[in-house]
Write a protein that holds these residues in place. Structure first.
Motif, PDB file in Angstrom:
ATOM      1  N   ASN A  97     -24.671  -6.271 -14.137  1.00 36.14           N
ATOM      2  CA  ASN A  97     -23.789  -6.271 -15.293  1.00 36.14           C
ATOM      3  C   ASN A  97     -22.476  -6.979 -14.992  1.00 36.14           C
ATOM      4  O   ASN A  97     -21.962  -6.915 -13.881  1.00 36.14           O
ATOM      5  N   ASN A 138     -26.635  -8.711 -17.484  1.00 34.77           N
ATOM      6  CA  ASN A 138     -26.192  -8.217 -18.777  1.00 34.77           C
ATOM      7  C   ASN A 138     -24.698  -8.443 -18.888  1.00 34.77           C
ATOM      8  O   ASN A 138     -23.965  -8.176 -17.945  1.00 34.77           O
ATOM      9  N   TYR A 140     -21.408  -7.378 -21.124  1.00 36.18           N
ATOM     10  CA  TYR A 140     -20.913  -6.417 -22.103  1.00 36.18           C
ATOM     11  C   TYR A 140     -19.445  -6.671 -22.405  1.00 36.18           C
ATOM     12  O   TYR A 140     -18.697  -7.099 -21.523  1.00 36.18           O
TER      13      TYR A 140
END
Length: 176
Positions: A97, A138, A140
């Protein structure tokens, strides 16, 4: 020691593209829809009540893929507990992430996962038969996961049988 590395996705066709990631080989991920995930979630066996999996998050500074000494110490304590409790180890999977606004967030997330995998393997010598590295990171928005820091690598460990959940044998009987 040769390890089998699995990534959610399909294996390459003969002569297909294989991507090297720091000594690991991963397959390109095939896009999956939310419907596929929902199908598997709804059709999964009800035996999920006992989950022997153990997880830890490794946190990073903004725009950094360096694993800090504090995080290496946390990983060392975690792997020491796993060694003691689970002499038989099956697999580790990782999620990578990054936060929007970081430098090359996709690439940064992947570099974070590779660095954590390298520390587990080379520095801590924590080996498992299967390591599942992500094929993409990912990204975010800041604060997207509530108060949690999104700049992290998520590690999920699955012990091999026997462990605290009943293991199924071919005869259908559980063992511990």
């Amino acid at each position: 020691m040769m390890r089998k590395v699995i990534v959610v996705g399909d294996p390459p066709a003969p002569g297909g593209a294989v991507l090297p990631y720091g000594g690991y080989v991963v397959w390109r991920e095939r896009l999956r829809t939310g419907w596929t995930a929902a199908f598997f979630a709804l059709t999964a066996p009800a035996a999920i009540a006992c989950s022997p999996g153990k997880s830890i998050d490794v946190f990073f500074d903004r725009n950094s893929s360096r694993v800090s000494a504090e995080q290496v110490s946390r990983l060392a304590n975690w792997t020491a507990m796993l060694r003691e409790r689970y002499p038989n180890r099956q697999s580790i999977s990782m999620g990578a992430n990054a936060e929007e606004g970081e430098r090359d967030p996709q690439g940064l997330a992947m570099q974070r996962a590779r660095n954590v995998a390298r520390i587990l393997d080379k520095s801590l010598r924590f080996s498992v038969p299967t390591v599942a590295l992500p094929t993409k990171g990912n990204v975010y928005p800041a604060g997207a996961l509530g108060k949690e820091d999104v700049k992290r690598v998520e590690i999920d460990f699955l012990p091999a049988c026997p462990h605290e959940c009943p293991c199924r044998t071919e005869g259908g009987e559980g063992q511990r």
